[in-house]
Design a protein around this motif. Structure first.
Motif, PDB file in Angstrom:
ATOM      1  N   GLN A   1      34.797  57.817  59.463  1.00  0.00           N
ATOM      2  CA  GLN A   1      34.626  58.415  58.136  1.00  0.00           C
ATOM      3  C   GLN A   1      35.630  59.557  57.990  1.00  0.00           C
ATOM      4  O   GLN A   1      35.766  60.394  58.874  1.00  0.00           O
ATOM      5  N   ARG A   2      36.333  59.577  56.882  1.00  0.00           N
ATOM      6  CA  ARG A   2      37.362  60.588  56.651  1.00  0.00           C
ATOM      7  C   ARG A   2      36.870  61.639  55.663  1.00  0.00           C
ATOM      8  O   ARG A   2      35.999  61.364  54.832  1.00  0.00           O
ATOM      9  N   ASN A   3      37.428  62.831  55.787  1.00  0.00           N
ATOM     10  CA  ASN A   3      37.133  63.897  54.828  1.00  0.00           C
ATOM     11  C   ASN A   3      37.613  63.459  53.447  1.00  0.00           C
ATOM     12  O   ASN A   3      38.735  62.981  53.298  1.00  0.00           O
ATOM     13  N   THR A   4      36.764  63.636  52.458  1.00  0.00           N
ATOM     14  CA  THR A   4      37.129  63.263  51.089  1.00  0.00           C
ATOM     15  C   THR A   4      37.793  64.419  50.349  1.00  0.00           C
ATOM     16  O   THR A   4      38.456  64.201  49.343  1.00  0.00           O
TER      17      THR A   4
ATOM     18  N   ALA B   1      41.691  66.684  53.429  1.00  0.00           N
ATOM     19  CA  ALA B   1      41.315  65.383  52.877  1.00  0.00           C
ATOM     20  C   ALA B   1      42.109  64.291  53.592  1.00  0.00           C
ATOM     21  O   ALA B   1      43.313  64.432  53.807  1.00  0.00           O
TER      22      ALA B   1
END
Length: 162
Positions: free
Chosen positions: A34-37, A45
């Motif tokens: 999961q990546r930073n939005t 991001a």
């Protein structure tokens, strides 16, 4: 599937650590990244925020928490090793690139996570029916860094080192 899984805190190394851990044992894989939005304390991001992964059937989460947090020996992961070859392989892999060995089969990997690399035979020697042999095996283990199954057996049996 277990209802409880460990979450390991990292400062930017979550994906690198998870990739190392899944390379160690069968039934291991990266399940989700999961990546930073948005830009935030955990990173810019698009950078990795969380890695969900499985090692030997046990679920874990690696979190890039945004600041350095020290791991300690108070929480460690024990790996039950079938033989000396497995002890040696895992010991070397976890110490590679900056890990730190400790006593009695313990080490910290390069991320600071504590591991116990323990041969399956250890309880047989430390808790065997021969109490004098168990004491000798315990004394031998207390003098070891990486555990040596043959040396533990020799100590238990009261034989001198080869």
């Amino acid at each position: 599937m277990s209802k409880i899984s460990p979450c390991l805190w990292f400062n930017g190394e979550a994906e690198e650590a998870a990739n190392l851990y899944v390379s160690l044992l069968p039934d291991s894989r990266i399940d989700k990244v999961q990546r930073n939005t948005v830009d935030g304390p955990a990173g810019k991001a698009g950078t990795v925020l969380v890695v969900d992964f499985t090692v030997a059937g046990q679920r874990f989460m690696a979190l890039n928490g945004g600041m350095k947090m020290e791991h300690s020996h108070a929480v460690s992961f024990m790996i039950d090793c079938a033989d000396q070859a497995e002890v040696d392989r895992l010991w070397d892999a976890l110490l590679a690139n900056g890990g730190q060995p400790s006593k009695c089969g313990w080490l910290k990997d390069r991320f600071g996570v504590s591991w116990q690399i323990i041969p399956s035979a250890l309880p047989k020697y430390l808790g065997g029916a021969d109490s004098a042999g168990a004491r000798r095996a315990m004394q031998a283990m207390l003098g070891m860094v990486k555990l040596d199954i043959a040396e533990l057996q020799r100590a238990y049996e009261g034989k001198s080192a080869a």
